[in-house]
Design an enzyme around this catalytic site. Structure first.
Site, PDB file in Angstrom:
ATOM      1  N   GLU A 207      53.214  77.734  74.598  1.00 23.64           N
ATOM      2  CA  GLU A 207      52.427  76.522  74.373  1.00 23.64           C
ATOM      3  C   GLU A 207      53.276  75.382  73.795  1.00 23.64           C
ATOM      4  O   GLU A 207      52.864  74.223  73.826  1.00 23.64           O
ATOM      5  CB  GLU A 207      51.252  76.848  73.430  1.00 23.64           C
TER       6      GLU A 207
ATOM      7  N   ARG B 266      44.072  72.980  81.168  1.00 26.93           N
ATOM      8  CA  ARG B 266      44.475  74.365  81.438  1.00 26.93           C
ATOM      9  C   ARG B 266      43.277  75.202  81.837  1.00 26.93           C
ATOM     10  O   ARG B 266      42.267  75.216  81.149  1.00 26.93           O
ATOM     11  CB  ARG B 266      45.109  75.000  80.206  1.00 26.93           C
TER      12      ARG B 266
ATOM     13  N   ARG C 260      36.960  73.785  81.805  1.00 28.13           N
ATOM     14  CA  ARG C 260      36.681  73.446  80.410  1.00 28.13           C
ATOM     15  C   ARG C 260      36.471  71.966  80.156  1.00 28.13           C
ATOM     16  O   ARG C 260      35.601  71.591  79.377  1.00 28.13           O
ATOM     17  CB  ARG C 260      37.847  73.908  79.559  1.00 28.13           C
TER      18      ARG C 260
HETATM   19  C1  LIG Z   1      40.887  81.276  69.611  1.00 25.24           C
HETATM   20  C2  LIG Z   1      41.766  81.199  70.823  1.00 25.24           C
HETATM   21  C3  LIG Z   1      41.461  81.931  71.953  1.00 25.24           C
HETATM   22  C4  LIG Z   1      42.287  81.885  73.067  1.00 25.24           C
HETATM   23  N1  LIG Z   1      41.960  82.630  74.155  1.00 25.24           N
HETATM   24  C5  LIG Z   1      42.784  82.620  75.228  1.00 25.24           C
HETATM   25  C6  LIG Z   1      42.501  83.442  76.359  1.00 25.24           C
HETATM   26  O1  LIG Z   1      41.516  84.164  76.383  1.00 25.24           O
HETATM   27  N2  LIG Z   1      43.358  83.418  77.392  1.00 25.24           N
HETATM   28  C7  LIG Z   1      44.471  82.632  77.381  1.00 25.24           C
HETATM   29  O2  LIG Z   1      45.225  82.670  78.338  1.00 25.24           O
HETATM   30  N3  LIG Z   1      44.762  81.855  76.324  1.00 25.24           N
HETATM   31  C8  LIG Z   1      43.954  81.826  75.249  1.00 25.24           C
HETATM   32  N4  LIG Z   1      44.252  81.041  74.170  1.00 25.24           N
HETATM   33  C9  LIG Z   1      45.503  80.276  74.153  1.00 25.24           C
HETATM   34  C10 LIG Z   1      46.689  81.194  73.848  1.00 25.24           C
HETATM   35  O3  LIG Z   1      46.315  82.139  72.884  1.00 25.24           O
HETATM   36  C11 LIG Z   1      47.883  80.447  73.288  1.00 25.24           C
HETATM   37  O4  LIG Z   1      48.152  79.313  74.052  1.00 25.24           O
HETATM   38  C12 LIG Z   1      49.115  81.333  73.330  1.00 25.24           C
HETATM   39  O5  LIG Z   1      48.860  82.562  72.712  1.00 25.24           O
HETATM   40  C13 LIG Z   1      50.277  80.656  72.672  1.00 25.24           C
HETATM   41  O6  LIG Z   1      51.329  81.579  72.528  1.00 25.24           O
HETATM   42  P1  LIG Z   1      52.707  81.129  71.969  1.00 25.24           P
HETATM   43  O7  LIG Z   1      53.570  82.320  71.995  1.00 25.24           O
HETATM   44  O8  LIG Z   1      53.173  79.926  72.712  1.00 25.24           O
HETATM   45  O9  LIG Z   1      52.440  80.651  70.479  1.00 25.24           O
HETATM   46  P2  LIG Z   1      51.768  81.361  69.202  1.00 25.24           P
HETATM   47  O10 LIG Z   1      51.191  82.671  69.501  1.00 25.24           O
HETATM   48  O11 LIG Z   1      50.915  80.322  68.569  1.00 25.24           O
HETATM   49  O12 LIG Z   1      53.000  81.640  68.260  1.00 25.24           O
HETATM   50  C14 LIG Z   1      53.631  80.659  67.513  1.00 25.24           C
HETATM   51  C15 LIG Z   1      54.689  81.310  66.672  1.00 25.24           C
HETATM   52  O13 LIG Z   1      55.555  80.326  66.169  1.00 25.24           O
HETATM   53  C16 LIG Z   1      55.752  80.523  64.796  1.00 25.24           C
HETATM   54  N5  LIG Z   1      56.067  79.214  64.235  1.00 25.24           N
HETATM   55  C17 LIG Z   1      55.454  78.030  64.469  1.00 25.24           C
HETATM   56  N6  LIG Z   1      56.087  77.047  63.833  1.00 25.24           N
HETATM   57  C18 LIG Z   1      57.126  77.616  63.194  1.00 25.24           C
HETATM   58  C19 LIG Z   1      58.160  77.122  62.374  1.00 25.24           C
HETATM   59  N7  LIG Z   1      58.275  75.833  62.106  1.00 25.24           N
HETATM   60  N8  LIG Z   1      59.053  78.019  61.863  1.00 25.24           N
HETATM   61  C20 LIG Z   1      58.959  79.335  62.143  1.00 25.24           C
HETATM   62  N9  LIG Z   1      58.021  79.848  62.929  1.00 25.24           N
HETATM   63  C21 LIG Z   1      57.113  78.999  63.442  1.00 25.24           C
HETATM   64  C22 LIG Z   1      54.516  81.180  64.290  1.00 25.24           C
HETATM   65  O14 LIG Z   1      54.817  81.888  63.111  1.00 25.24           O
HETATM   66  C23 LIG Z   1      54.187  82.085  65.467  1.00 25.24           C
HETATM   67  O15 LIG Z   1      54.942  83.260  65.352  1.00 25.24           O
HETATM   68  C24 LIG Z   1      43.428  81.067  73.050  1.00 25.24           C
HETATM   69  C25 LIG Z   1      43.726  80.323  71.920  1.00 25.24           C
HETATM   70  C26 LIG Z   1      42.896  80.359  70.822  1.00 25.24           C
HETATM   71  C27 LIG Z   1      43.212  79.486  69.667  1.00 25.24           C
END
Ligand SMILES: Cc1cc2nc3c(=O)[nH]c(=O)nc-3n(C[C@H](O)[C@H](O)[C@H](O)COP(=O)(O)OP(=O)(O)OC[C@H]3O[C@@H](n4cnc5c(N)ncnc54)[C@H](O)[C@@H]3O)c2cc1C
Ligand code: SF4
Ligand code: FES
Lengths: 248, 636
Positions: free
Chosen positions: B424, B434, B329
């Site tokens: 993340e 990444r 990327r």
């Molecule tokens: C459009 C898009 C496409 C993607 N495609 C891919 C892919 O094909 N393959 C891949 O591997 N990765 C992909 N990614 C990256 C991947 O989706 C994310 O890095 C990953 O899903 C992050 O997961 P997470 O559980 O760390 O956080 P998230 O799924 O972002 O969850 C964050 C959580 O924290 C909560 N939260 C945040 N701050 C607070 C707060 N202060 N108080 C209470 N709750 C809070 C939110 O409500 C949510 O529930 C993509 C990302 C995007 C944006």
């Protein structure tokens, strides 16, 4: 574009709400519907007025959070499209646009266009899962799943939990949502084992939440942004009836 | 000070050794221990469900109206796992090596090996939960290849892999809620971390429905709050994504690592107007069949389909023949920016490049392409009004993923004992860039397979700690501070919206701390951000009251971004090399490729908050490479 808006304003669930008039000039036809609301809010804020509360997050049509009624239709005039994926080019110059929250007893209004859809979570809690604990799953390829079956399961699993099906149903039934999950899990060999208990528990919970019964109007399928098929409802009914017969 | 706690010994034994020696908590004691999990994305749902299954008492928080809407739901392309189902030579070491190399040798060997090692189990777990992955006609799982690798190791569920993985984790979480092991708090935003005697002991949250400030205590706190790429305002992230949870923890003493490493994704839809609120991502999987090009002539007037082959510049295939359109990327994004900056961009704003499927459609037929990418083509048409089966898509780079985040050790614990960061929200596995499909993997693996062990190791020493009493002074003062901050924001009484400041900050960062950076630009950005922050506290206006109020929610997040953005610039400024997503214009080869400096910069930058108005303090964790030799990253 110049547009006229009638928007539901309601401070909180304790007070009555009403439709208020707004006008917006210089709307770009390429704007999404929610970007148009952003623009309106920016103007309200400039005048020191309370901005319009609406739910949204991904703005990509996938999180299911953004539903509102637009001119009496869930998610607006386009077929199978979420509100965030609707663009202003779908409306006419000087058109009057009515915007209201999704309405159902099981979806109380919280503020303006924001509603409480946690009832759908509780329907899933009642059985919308496969009972497998972490870290003990067998090798994934040990149970083959036919391509067609996996695709059909996917079609059902694609529901985004937006609640549009409930909002457009004259009985406020959650049958499309619930049956989509039932089908998704029942089609797969991993989920089939618990299919009966699942149907019973999820249907009972649906009733307990105050969702109405399905009377086969099929408005849900027409408005569902994910094109979830009403055939899932038939499957759910069939499974449910079978269960009642076998019980006796 | 920074102890990474990576076990000694050969790579393939480290994790096994750790698990064999980690302390355990017996089931009777687990019931007495409480854990707070903030976030219900893949990382948060998976750990909350796993801990619930084990018998801990869990409280799960998210700001959306239901856990199923966490931003993980938006991921399209796929998830990596080295199952070697294609018999194309994939194995743990190769996946480890691809990931280390993809991250430009700026990640820890031990962590990355563990990621690859656990990847196969994730597919097993997800399939058992009912995730409908793509299948071959014989019923076996199918996979495809993704940017930066030469084997097919990406599993997918059409273009909605994140949605299906998240629904699997969400359903597992709902099952635990039903069983009573997990208590759910949707529409709650964490606004502060509470520490007692240096340990994480709870959080202060705001109930977004009532506006009430609540206190919650626990024996350990897990932040799984996702990435902060929305700091650029225009990005591929959901509108609510923010950096507040990790930032508030940072101010309580948790170090933040590599905050300036933001992945810019090459295949997003280009910006088309000033009003725009986000940029939509087109899955990278499209690069498997789509070819990227711009016209050779700057003033090309013909429609794309009328531009003959000899007048097209397939610049990725030209510059990186071995990987071509599948280059990683950072490389693909920078190459696009290079062409756009040189005046070859296409579209009304000349800010895009073509992604062309005509050859794939000719070779494989439209039905095949439709089956592989149908929903993406539909989405493209919905947004742009253009049928991409007939003419090429227009794409352009957009901010997408934060490689940086809270510094964590091998146990995923931050520098605050009892505070863990998953997914993340931590910095751990991706180095300076990444690889596609590794993020869903990391979020899931952290939650299903790693933290359940490492948290147990920590909690084993907490079984004598009674339930945390939230009437203690630490809770009281944290709650009062949060309350005070909110009131202060409400009472500024200026004229400008939180969005205005967010957009302005985003533009500064995109221009000066985005795809390319320079000392001069970063120094300017730091002073511009300082001035913007001052203006924010003089000119912000929030209408409405203290209960449901989206403007108040946004303002709090922007206030944090205005501090985090400055830290990003400091981080980029001190790293005088180019690596992965970090391209310092002063450090490049004559051909315009990134020039890494292993001699001086083979370390992780971990930043400490030194108080308002003081520059942050840098700590370095040296990177040791015992099993691979860092080489110049070449995709030619
Ligand atoms: C459009 C898009 C496409 C993607 N495609 C891919 C892919 O094909 N393959 C891949 O591997 N990765 C992909 N990614 C990256 C991947 O989706 C994310 O890095 C990953 O899903 C992050 O997961 P997470 O559980 O760390 O956080 P998230 O799924 O972002 O969850 C964050 C959580 O924290 C909560 N939260 C945040 N701050 C607070 C707060 N202060 N108080 C209470 N709750 C809070 C939110 O409500 C949510 O529930 C993509 C990302 C995007 C944006
Ligand atoms: S079935 Fe369709 S309309 Fe109903 S919740 Fe699911 S996606 Fe929305
Ligand atoms: S905002 Fe997520 S579906 Fe519309």
């Amino acid at each position: 574009m110049h547009i006229r808006l009638k928007i539901w304003r309601q401070e909180n669930s304790q007070v009555a709400g009403k439709m208020l008039d707004y006008e917006l000039a210089e709307v770009d036809p390429d704007m999404s519907f929610l970007e148009m609301l952003d623009m309106l809010n920016e103007q309200l804020l400039g005048k020191g007025e309370r901005t319009i509360e609406f739910d949204h997050d991904c703005r990509e049509g996938i999180c299911g959070q953004c539903g509102v009624m637009i001119n009496g239709r869930a998610h607006g005039p386009l077929k199978n499209t979420t509100t965030c994926q609707l663009h202003m080019r779908s409306f006419g110059e000087r058109e009057v646009i009515y915007i209201e929250p999704f309405r159902a007893t099981a979806f109380p209004v919280r503020c303006d266009l924001k509603i409480d859809r946690s009832a759908l979570d509780r329907v899933i809690q009642a059985g919308g899962f496969i009972s497998v604990n972490t870290g003990q799953a067998p090798e994934a390829n040990s149970i083959p799943v036919g391509h067609g079956v996996a695709e059909a399961a996917f079609d059902a699993a694609a529901c985004i939990g937006c609640g549009a099906c409930v909002a457009v149903c004259k009985n406020s039934s959650a049958a499309l949502f619930t049956s989509a999950k039932i089908t998704h899990l029942a089609l797969l060999p991993q989920g089939e084992i618990e299919a009966r208990e699942r149907v019973q528990q999820m249907v009972d919970q649906m009733d307990a939440e105050g969702f109405g019964h399905c009377s086969n109007t099929e408005a849900c399928e027409a408005e569902c942004p994910q094109q979830i098929s009403v055939l899932h409802i038939a499957r759910m009914n069939w499974e449910y009836n079978k269960l009642q017969l076998l019980k006796k | 000070m920074l102890e990474s706690k990576i076990p000694d010994g050969p790579l393939e034994d480290k994790w096994r050794y750790y698990k064999e020696h980690a302390k355990l908590v017996n089931p009777a004691n687990r019931r007495k221990l409480e854990v707070i999990v903030v976030g219900t994305g893949l990382a948060g749902s998976s750990i909350a469900a796993s801990l619930g299954e084990m018998g801990y008492r869990v409280k799960s928080f998210c700001f959306q109206d239901t856990p199923r809407r966490a931003h993980s739901v938006a991921a399209q392309g796929g998830v990596n796992a080295c199952k070697n189902y294609k018999n194309d030579g994939d194995n743990i070491f190769r996946m480890f090596y691809d990931t280390i190399k993809g991250g430009d040798f700026r990640s820890r060997e031990g962590n990355v090996y563990r990621l690859a090692e656990c990847s196969a189990s994730l597919i097993d777990q997800a399939v058992a939960q009912g995730v409908p992955f793509g299948r071959e006609y014989g019923g076996y799982l199918n996979n495809r290849s993704f940017g930066g690798v030469q084997v097919s190791r990406t599993f997918y569920a059409r273009g909605q892999t994140g949605q299906q993985l998240l629904l699997g984790a969400y359903q597992a979480l709902m099952r635990q809620v039903h069983l009573g092991t997990v208590q759910l708090f949707a529409r709650h935003e964490m606004l502060d971390l509470v520490t007692i005697d240096g340990k994480a002991r709870g959080v202060i949250v705001r109930n977004l429905d009532t506006g009430n400030i609540e206190r919650h205590g626990a024996h350990a706190v897990i932040l799984a709050t996702g990435g902060f790429g929305k700091i650029y305002y225009l990005s591929t992230l959901a509108m609510g994504c923010n950096g507040s949870a990790i930032w508030r923890a940072h101010k309580k003493g948790a170090l933040i690592a590599n905050p300036s490493w933001t992945q810019i994704h090459p295949t997003s839809l280009p910006q088309s107007g000033e009003y725009q609120s986000k940029l939509t991502l087109m899955s990278e999987s499209l690069r498997n069949d789509g070819r990227i090009w711009v016209p050779k002539n700057k003033d090309e007037k013909r429609l794309p389909n009328q531009v003959p082959e000899e007048d097209r510049d397939y610049y990725l295939e030209r510059r990186y023949p071995a990987f071509g359109n599948l280059s990683p990327r950072d490389i693909a994004s920078r190459a696009a920016k290079e062409r756009i900056d040189a005046g070859y961009g296409i579209g009304p704003l000349k800010n895009a490049v073509y992604l062309d499927f005509s050859r794939a459609i000719k070779e494989q037929g439209e039905p095949k392409i439709r089956e592989k990418y149908g929903n993406l083509f539909r989405m493209y048409e919905k947004i742009t009004g253009v049928d991409a089966y007939k003419e090429p898509m227009r794409i352009s780079p957009a901010a997408h993923f934060s490689m940086g985040g809270l510094w964590v050790d091998y146990e995923l614990m931050t520098t605050i004992p009892g505070l863990f960061a998953l997914g993340e929200a931590n910095f751990a596995d991706h180095g300076a860039n990444r690889l596609g499909a590794n993020s869903l993997l990391q979020a899931c693996v952290d939650g299903y397979f790693i933290a359940p062990y490492t948290l147990g190791n920590y909690l084993a020493d907490e079984i004598k700690t009674p339930p945390i009493d939230t009437s203690q002074l630490a809770f009281e003062s944290a709650a009062a501070r949060v309350e005070g901050q909110l009131r202060a924001l409400m009472s500024i009484g200026g004229k400008l919206s939180a969005d205005h400041f967010h957009k302005t900050l985003g533009k500064i960062l995109y221009d000066k701390c985005g795809l390319s950076r320079s000392r001069e630009g970063l120094e300017q950005a730091i002073s511009e951000i300082k001035a913007l922050r001052q203006q924010f506290y003089e000119q912000l206006y929030i209408p409405g009251g203290m209960a449901i109020n989206s403007e108040l929610e946004k303002a709090g997040r922007v206030a944090d971004y205005l501090e985090l953005g400055e830290l990003m610039c400091y981080d980029a400024l001190t790293r005088e090399e180019s690596c992965g997503a970090h391209f310092r214009v002063e450090y490049q080869t004559p051909e315009g490729e990134a020039r890494r400096n292993d001699q001086d910069f083979s370390f992780i930058s971990a930043w400490e908050w030194a108080g308002k108005d003081n520059p942050p303090v840098l700590h370095k964790e040296p990177l040791k490479f015992e099993f691979v030799i860092p080489t110049v990253r070449s995709y030619k």
